[in-house]
Write a protein that holds these residues in place. Sequence first.
Motif, PDB file in Angstrom:
ATOM      1  N   ASP A 279     -37.088  22.834 -41.112  1.00 20.57           N
ATOM      2  CA  ASP A 279     -36.035  23.005 -42.113  1.00 20.57           C
ATOM      3  C   ASP A 279     -36.573  24.001 -43.132  1.00 20.57           C
ATOM      4  O   ASP A 279     -37.479  23.688 -43.900  1.00 20.57           O
TER       5      ASP A 279
ATOM      6  N   SER B  90     -31.340  23.026 -44.422  1.00 17.68           N
ATOM      7  CA  SER B  90     -30.444  21.953 -44.856  1.00 17.68           C
ATOM      8  C   SER B  90     -29.892  22.161 -46.258  1.00 17.68           C
ATOM      9  O   SER B  90     -28.864  21.602 -46.614  1.00 17.68           O
TER      10      SER B  90
ATOM     11  N   VAL C   7     -30.015  16.901 -44.120  1.00 21.15           N
ATOM     12  CA  VAL C   7     -30.745  17.520 -43.015  1.00 21.15           C
ATOM     13  C   VAL C   7     -30.206  17.071 -41.651  1.00 21.15           C
ATOM     14  O   VAL C   7     -30.122  17.882 -40.712  1.00 21.15           O
TER      15      VAL C   7
END
Length: 262
Positions: free
Chosen positions: A5, A224, A231
């Motif tokens: 992420d 995210s 997420v």
Amino acid sequence: MKITDIHAHVTIDPAAQLARARQAGVDRTVLLSTRIHPEAPATIDGLRAEFARLTAVLSGAAASIDEVRRVTAEVITALEAHPEETVGFVSAPLILGETELKQWCDEYLRRPDIVGIGELTPAPNQAAKLEPAIAVSADYGGLPVLVHGFAPNTVDDLRTYAALAERYPTVPIIVGALGGLNAMDLIDLAVARPNLYIDLSSALQVFMVKAAAQAVPEQCLFGSNTPYGDVLAARTTVEAAISDPGVLRQVLGENFAKLIND
């Protein structure tokens, strides 16, 4: 491959934040500093106050050096507490001149767990003011630089990011949040500039994620935008949009790994 992420602001509870990332199957989270914590208030009035502060930040309200150092310390604390699951980007105070900015960044970029610069948030139509930070990245061999792409930044700001990418071809410039309402313009700009990358977080339409991945699969990155996005929801959106397993692997982790030579 580590699923990464690439756009997560450190929250008031990093342990819970990373537990949610593990639930989403994320192996590594790029932590960014933030002056705003919309996840903290327990009432609508508290949330309204945080978003009023956010509006000021997005409109170009500069933070003091002490404030930037404080929020950077939040990131460092989280990185040190969770070294196996995190890396960080350092915020670059744009109120500093280029020499002072380089000195500031050097203090943090000497850390192996700081692998980029960002998120940089210029006032609307003032993206050119990011050039000193882009120049610092170039001096360090081309570290990824994450820039704000959502409103109130404009399509002209996206065009300025592309122009900076052309001027600094060794610097990967990652435009955050898929460019907001200007996603199609961002995709077109990325097609023309191989070092202009697209953060797929906060996508307003799933078909824009699909369009970006089809047009520039090697320049799309999974993010995210925590705490503004979730997420697990972000990963679900990416997987709904991308059916090709090879492209999905690129987006979820391989592209970012190449950016940091991992």
